[in-house]
Design an enzyme around this catalytic site. Sequence first.
Site, PDB file in Angstrom:
ATOM      1  N   ARG A 236      14.368   5.467  -3.083  1.00 41.58           N
ATOM      2  CA  ARG A 236      15.099   4.240  -3.375  1.00 41.58           C
ATOM      3  C   ARG A 236      15.072   3.352  -2.137  1.00 41.58           C
ATOM      4  O   ARG A 236      15.232   3.852  -1.003  1.00 41.58           O
ATOM      5  CB  ARG A 236      16.562   4.530  -3.751  1.00 41.58           C
ATOM      6  CG  ARG A 236      16.759   5.163  -5.114  1.00 41.58           C
ATOM      7  CD  ARG A 236      16.399   4.203  -6.261  1.00 41.58           C
ATOM      8  NE  ARG A 236      16.567   4.832  -7.570  1.00 41.58           N
ATOM      9  CZ  ARG A 236      15.613   5.514  -8.218  1.00 41.58           C
ATOM     10  NH1 ARG A 236      14.417   5.658  -7.674  1.00 41.58           N
ATOM     11  NH2 ARG A 236      15.852   6.030  -9.400  1.00 41.58           N
ATOM     12  N   GLU A 264      14.273  -5.287  -6.772  1.00 41.12           N
ATOM     13  CA  GLU A 264      13.061  -5.084  -7.564  1.00 41.12           C
ATOM     14  C   GLU A 264      13.156  -5.892  -8.857  1.00 41.12           C
ATOM     15  O   GLU A 264      14.224  -5.910  -9.464  1.00 41.12           O
ATOM     16  CB  GLU A 264      12.888  -3.593  -7.886  1.00 41.12           C
ATOM     17  CG  GLU A 264      12.677  -2.757  -6.649  1.00 41.12           C
ATOM     18  CD  GLU A 264      12.453  -1.280  -6.960  1.00 41.12           C
ATOM     19  OE1 GLU A 264      12.341  -0.930  -8.149  1.00 41.12           O
ATOM     20  OE2 GLU A 264      12.385  -0.487  -6.018  1.00 41.12           O
ATOM     21  N   HIS A 283       6.840  -0.036  -7.271  1.00 42.53           N
ATOM     22  CA  HIS A 283       7.648   1.006  -7.933  1.00 42.53           C
ATOM     23  C   HIS A 283       6.880   1.685  -9.069  1.00 42.53           C
ATOM     24  O   HIS A 283       7.272   1.624 -10.231  1.00 42.53           O
ATOM     25  CB  HIS A 283       8.993   0.469  -8.430  1.00 42.53           C
ATOM     26  CG  HIS A 283      10.017   1.577  -8.548  1.00 42.53           C
ATOM     27  ND1 HIS A 283      11.367   1.382  -8.459  1.00 42.53           N
ATOM     28  CD2 HIS A 283       9.855   2.920  -8.727  1.00 42.53           C
ATOM     29  CE1 HIS A 283      12.000   2.541  -8.595  1.00 42.53           C
ATOM     30  NE2 HIS A 283      11.090   3.484  -8.763  1.00 42.53           N
TER      31      HIS A 283
END
Lengths: 320, 324
Positions: A236, A264, A283
Amino acid sequence: MIRVAVLDDYQNVARRYVDWSSLGDDVTVDVFGEPLGSEEAAARLADYDVLCLMRERLPLPRSLIEKLPRLKLVVVTGGRVRVIDFDAAVAQGITVCHTSAGESEHATPELAWALILAAARHLPDEFQRMREGSWQQTIGTTLGGKTLGLIGLGKLGSRMAPIGRAFGMRVVAWSPNLTQEKAAPHGAEAVSKTSLFETSDAISIHIPGGAASKDLVGAAEIDAMKPGAILVNTSRGPIVNEAALLAALKEGRIRAGLDVYDIEPLPKDHPLRTAPNVVLSPHLGFVTEGAYRAFYQDTVDAIQAWRMGKPIRVLAAPGA
Amino acid sequence: MRLAILDDYQNAALRMADWSSAQQIEVVPFTDHAHDPRQLVARLRDFDAVMRIRERTEFPRAVLEALPRLKLMLATGMRISRSVDLPATRELGITVCSTEVHHHTTVELTWGLILGLMRRIHAEAASFRAGGWQVGFGRGLSGKTLGVLGLGSMGVPVSQIGKLFGMNVTAWSPNLTPERTAPHGVTCVSKEELFANSDVLTIHIPLADSTVGIVSAADIARMKRDAYLVNTSRPALVDQKALTAALFERRIGGAGLDVYDVEPLPVDHPYRSLPNVLATPHIGFVTEENHRIFYEQSLENAKAWLAGAPIRVVNGDQASELIK
């Protein structure tokens, strides 16, 4: 009529990977490809009975849940979720179910290795330069004989350790409660946090996000790293202090491979997008075709089971 | 002694070793490659010694005979002698020394290419730099089939990492038997099965007369439409025409390539522009650590030769451990 919203389908595959019509004629499904901000979410999702979330892309805090009066069921893909206020959901009579992890549990360690190897050998740069007509502009780093530092030796970190050893690396690990007894079966040596940062040539982060791990890797930890060592974060974003990392990358003190960010999708003008000495991926940790097919099939199954009055893989439910 | 260092692409030769510790050696690095033997001869005519990186420049008899002043060749990480005519060096009185090399760097690059292809890191990274976010889907490794062509010193570690990623690992080579693959937990399959069933096929067999073109057009035609072929070994192992055609026609998923018939790869070569090719510029052995070994041991080799007691000689009477 039951109204289902499928959120954050960036790649526009939700309709291809599963047959939503199998839910029946009295169910309508809308798919949202673009991420929704929390205010936009409240406005656009108010008329839905079911929300299908992709991992933790849309947080559901109490403030948002209270603005969704019609909501009855949330299906979130994957296992552990930290961004849903379960108490608020239950208080409002909402059931929360999840899907199986499918291959997504393998996919994140794979991506971590992809980033370590790419950073060690300057792969995206060399690949790009091949496209541009040049030949061998960089000299990479050998991993064999070096030290891999794992922050966290749980489900994901413990998959990293044997692969590091197969690459000929010494593997050290640290997390707040890690002991030598817990590390040894994975072929890793438990060390102090300081020692991990000072001795590792590649560091990979595999602890959960959340308040406890925020800024766990800050300026002091980054300063302690060997010159040219590699920091990889597939966990994270907030675990690593972004400002400290950015400064170290710009000064060429360390290299990094990043898959996760504080915000994000990362804003287009964010300085990380143009930072040197870093391999960036958007991601992708759990993003594989196989994982998505399983996520969407499990989502449909969960909606089906809930409609039959027998919800499956329940994370929270009224009266439970 | 005038020493030419060839193919110093990264302009690293002078910083990689303490040349100043050998005052009698005048070092002249060349950062570009001499493709033409005449150009190579012209370049080396006035040198007593030449250092070459791996097999970047070949030394056939004709070239060696045209260099009467040459007395010392500092080879590096030399594994097979195909690229230097060793009998000719002996006849001409040229001492050839070599160095050690870490081969596992090629195993590491092989996995960099496999993971890069499967997870589309290059495409996603390029899109991300340009402002994008998640443009496609990668494929997971677990449960997929890895085919290893050649289960030797490279193939074994590559296969073990595949197993740890949860892949079903199979292998084939002309003399491979189930008895030899079993201890590694690898399934021995036929060549046909290897090509037909692999999701990723990676080549790790030495180049010899018997293995030239061992990956033929017919083999490539058997591959799955979404399978990847990875070659970090030698270009001549693969029918390059057949591979290029398969990539153009999208009959396979793509290729991860580090080695080419002509190196540096010509600027207009299709491998530089095909969307389904992940190409790296022959960096299998190119790491800081290997270059340190090449340069530091070559400097030792040069000093020992100057002192009349050459070391790490690979073309002498005693077969050196360095060359297999």
